[in-house]
Design an enzyme around this catalytic site. Structure first.
Site, PDB file in Angstrom:
ATOM      1  CE  LYS A  54      40.867  39.824  45.290  1.00 26.73           C
ATOM      2  NZ  LYS A  54      40.150  41.062  44.921  1.00 26.73           N
ATOM      3  CB  THR A  55      39.303  35.278  48.313  1.00 26.05           C
ATOM      4  OG1 THR A  55      38.693  36.195  47.430  1.00 26.05           O
ATOM      5  CG2 THR A  55      38.694  35.423  49.685  1.00 26.05           C
ATOM      6  CG  ASP A  74      40.786  42.348  48.563  1.00 25.35           C
ATOM      7  OD1 ASP A  74      41.514  42.348  47.547  1.00 25.35           O
ATOM      8  OD2 ASP A  74      39.768  41.649  48.678  1.00 25.35           O
ATOM      9  CD  GLU A  75      38.183  44.301  45.270  1.00 17.83           C
ATOM     10  OE1 GLU A  75      38.721  44.732  44.245  1.00 17.83           O
ATOM     11  OE2 GLU A  75      37.383  43.344  45.279  1.00 17.83           O
ATOM     12  CD  GLN A 121      38.391  42.403  38.784  1.00 17.31           C
ATOM     13  OE1 GLN A 121      37.352  42.230  39.413  1.00 17.31           O
ATOM     14  NE2 GLN A 121      39.401  41.563  38.840  1.00 17.31           N
ATOM     15  NE  ARG A 132      33.342  39.493  38.559  1.00 17.86           N
ATOM     16  CZ  ARG A 132      34.500  39.396  39.177  1.00 17.86           C
ATOM     17  NH1 ARG A 132      34.549  38.966  40.415  1.00 17.86           N
ATOM     18  NH2 ARG A 132      35.621  39.705  38.560  1.00 17.86           N
TER      19      ARG A 132
END
Length: 758
Positions: free
Chosen positions: A50-51, A229-230, A260, A610
């Site tokens: 995503k980043t 984002d998020e 998330q 993670r």
DNA sequence: AGCAACCGTGTTTTT
DNA sequence: CACGGTTGCT
């Protein structure tokens, strides 16, 4: 600011740069990167790049001729913002886009317009600690609530602000008038102090965008392309800010992952992401489902677990990675042994060439970090604590910072009250309250009261003298305000004789405090070097708005220890997810409703995903807290992980005799890699978590598991009496819906609710 | 006004 | 257990 280069036409078709920007992207990623105009929602599963998509997209937009200063990218942490800026720069396009967190963006959107909300540009941002002090004062002035209600009051009002509910609106809604009164008084006190809290930053910007056309125009002219984002963790105020900035042009790109969402407890509304297509008509939706981070095993384990969430759109992540090393499950006697295991494993992995910074230990609550600190120190394993008691929240640091705040904002009553007698100079609580009362009566600031102390009735001569000296100290320090911040910090520490005070005390912990003050000076020097223009106000702002993760240096040669919430957005080769115990994960305070359990499950999911290569899950059979030792069963989430992805840890786990019943194989009571029985061993019946000692040790509970029937009157420790409405599930999963006499219906796990018949 | 001793109270998660 | 806050003494 660097000018953008016009589109390169050296090559036919896609230019060289454009090729580079789309290099190594999969088709969905290309779709997301190249969709520039109009609303775009990117549902990006964990580890799906995503980043990378966001940074490439920004670069691509600039390359397409969009001016960088017309681009606004909102991230979750400042660290993410910094990385993003850097990565865009590395792609070789001009930088200058606004990349920021919601909160620091709001500060910048408010400073020049502070008068619109009745404040001055020098306003201070109050952190939780300052807020608390203000609330305490207000609670003392009324009778409906006492200090025990502090956290309730704070959360109700914070929630209202996040929902953009003003005091009057709250009143109209019929909320308890006492809350409304405190809300009003609190806002008035903030205004008097020329201060805002975190919620105000969002609240004011949202309100201004909604109600002030000139203001909105000013910012929408500037920000023509908005990226968030998020998005799954935005609250209503943040949603309104995004909507108002983007609604006219519709150039909004939101990225996020509903699986998330872990911040609903602080007002984040998952509907923001679910309703995106409705809020922004004709939105394009791109799903990123190819995972580049984790092994197949880790991915499958996490995916299967998260499937147990009912409020969820079915999605499947996949990976081409072939490694299939199983997840290791370590069963430990208690939390100390758990830390020992992890420490031993860390050392072993380090020998195998894994750097300390490539591993991480996660836990649910900050309190759990203690054991790890102790054990890691014992083994000389370098570690960094992320979060916990933040550096800038330490008393001595806050004291010095309070001096600086008063210099910037002379209305900052909270900071002034904090330092009037620090270091002690003979101005006691009585004198301070007298000054506060005087300021209140004359409708002026506390500092004015200090200046007028001579004329205040009943002020002792000694206090007057000290106050004069205090004022001249402030005047001395004021001469440093235009100099580098490090100089001012140094002068403050010196002239207040703060270090002398600490040295005189002779307490060992005060020696650490001296170190911390040196650390503060270093931080100021680093700030000066990095921000020659922003000055003192910028320094104070950074300190309050920097998140804990921001301060984490991933190049340090140390194992990071952090809560699951802090872990979001990070990745590590090796992850130790500790404390997998029912009551900790899910946490006691978050397992009353289905929604709460599901958020805990997402937290577990965030933790597991993670890990790139190795994932360790650990749980202690007993945990000591508040002195006593307590037993709890393994986390229910463990039983939701496919058995064939898990193997017992290879380390020998010594199990105490008292815990022998854990040793299912029974042939070797001291070898717990055998007792490291994992959830799947029960085969299809595995929907039920492994037999826990909770049952063995507290038979009273197991008797309660059944035996209720609808209509029955019951009592609950927290919610009091109520009537059973409905029952569902059986055994460990048995739940009851109870209508309590307070009018609320709650779904309770009978196993934990401790219901009694009445 | 300042200090020491005691008590009681608390653990989610954070910008 | 560990901290912060309150009380009571000097």
């Amino acid at each position: 600011m660097i000018m953008i280069e016009p589109r390169t036409d050296r090559l036919s078709g896609r230019g060289e740069l454009e090729m580079k920007l789309l290099e190594d992207l999969n088709p969905s990623q290309v779709e997301a990167v190249t969709h520039v105009d109009g609303p775009l929602l990117v549902i990006a599963g964990a580890g799906t790049g995503k980043t990378r998509v966001i940074t490439r997209r920004i670069a691509y937009m600039i390359h397409e001729g969009i001016a960088p200063w017309n681009i606004l990218a909102i991230t979750f942490t400042k660290k993410a913002a910094g990385e993003m800026k850097e990565r865009v720069a590395q792609l070789g396009v001009a930088t200058g886009a606004w990349v920021s967190t919601f909160h620091s963006m709001c500060v910048q959107m408010l400073r020049p317009f502070a008068d619109l909300v009745g404040l001055r540009a020098s306003f201070t941002i109050y952190d939780a600690d300052d807020q608390k002090k203000l609330y305490k004062q207000i609670l003392q002035g009324q009778r409906e609530f006492d200090e025990k209600d502090l956290s309730l009051v704070m959360s109700v009002i914070s929630r209202a602000k996040n929902e953009l509910v003003s005091p009057s609106l709250l009143e109209e809604r019929g909320e308890n008038p006492a809350f409304v009164g405190i809300y009003r008084a609190y806002q008035a006190a903030l205004r008097k102090a020329n201060a805002m809290d975190f919620d105000d930053l969002l609240y004011y910007v949202a309100k201004l965008l909604l109600e002030n056309e000139d203001y909105r125009r000013h910012w929408t002219d500037r920000f023509r392309y908005v990226l968030v984002d998020e998005y799954q963790d935005t609250n209503h105020a943040q949603y309104v800010i995004v909507r108002e900035l983007a609604k006219e042009r519709g150039n909004v790109c939101a990225t996020g992952d509903p699986d998330q969402a872990i911040y609903t407890w602080r007002g984040a509304d998952i509907r923001n992401i679910l309703d995106f297509e409705h809020d922004f008509p004709n939105a394009k939706v791109v799903k990123l489902e190819r995972n580049y981070r984790s092994t197949k095993t880790i991915l499958r384990a996490a995916s299967e677990m998260i499937r147990n969430n009912t409020e969820r759109k079915e999605r499947e992540l996949y990976t081409d990675k072939v490694e299939t090393e199983p997840i290791k499950l370590l069963v430990c006697r208690d939390d100390e042994e758990e830390a020992e295991h992890i420490a031993a494993e860390v050392l072993r992995l380090q020998e195998d060439g894994v750097e300390l910074r490539d591993m991480a230990v996660f836990y649910r609550t900050n309190a759990q970090s203690r054991v790890f600190e102790k054990v890691f120190s014992g083994h000389r394993i370098p570690y960094v604590l992320i979060g916990a008691v933040g550096f800038y929240e330490r008393k001595e640091v806050k004291d010095i910072l309070a001096y600086l705040r008063v210099l910037v904002n002379d209305s900052d009553n909270v900071s002034l009250a904090r330092i009037l007698n620090v270091p002690p100079r003979g101005i006691g609580n009585t004198s301070i309250s007298r000054l506060e009362t005087w300021a209140e009566a004359h409708g002026t600031s506390l500092l004015t009261a200090v200046r007028e102390a001579e004329t205040i009735q009943g002020m002792p001569a000694r206090a007057k003298q000290s106050l004069r000296e205090f004022l001249s100290l402030l005047d001395q320090l004021r001469t440093f305000t235009q100099k580098p911040v490090a100089d001012l910090v140094e002068a403050t520490i010196k002239n207040t004789r703060y270090v002398e005070m600490l040295e005189a005390s002779g307490k060992p912990e005060d020696m650490d405090r001296i170190d911390n003050l040196e650390e503060l000076q270093r931080a100021a020097a680093i700030y000066d070097a990095a921000n020659p223009e922003r000055g003192l106000a910028g320094f104070l702002e950074d300190i309050t708005l920097l998140s804990d993760v921001d301060k984490y240096d991933e190049n340090a040669n140390a194992v990071p220890l952090m809560t699951l919430h802090c872990a979001k957005g990070l990745e590590f080769r090796v992850v130790f997810l500790s404390g997998l115990v029912d009551g900790l994960l899910p946490h006691y305070n978050s397992m009353e409703t289905q929604a709460e359990i599901e958020e805990e499950r997402r937290l577990c999911y965030v933790g597991m995903t993670r890990a790139k290569e190795k994932l360790y899950l650990t749980y202690p059979l007993e945990r000591s807290f508040w002195g006593a030792s307590r037993c709890s069963g393994p986390s229910r989430f463990l039983s939701e992980i496919p058995p064939d992805t898990i193997t017992p840890g290879r380390r020998v786990t010594r199990v105490r005799r008292t815990s022998r019943r854990w040793n299912v194989d029974g042939d070797d009571e001291d070898e717990a890699d055998r007792s490291g029985r994992h959830p799947g061993e029960r085969g299809a019946a595995g929907a039920e978590p492994p037999q826990t000692d909770a049952r063995a040790r507290t038979p009273s509970r197991s008797r309660q598991v059944s035996g209720f029937s609808p209509g029955e009157r019951v009592n609950h420790n927290t919610f009091g009496p109520g009537r059973v409405v409905q029952l569902e599930g059986s055994g460990e999963q048995a739940k009851a819906i109870v209508r309590f006499d307070d009018g609320y219906e709650r779904k309770l796990m009978l196993k934990y609710a401790n219901l009694t018949k009445i």
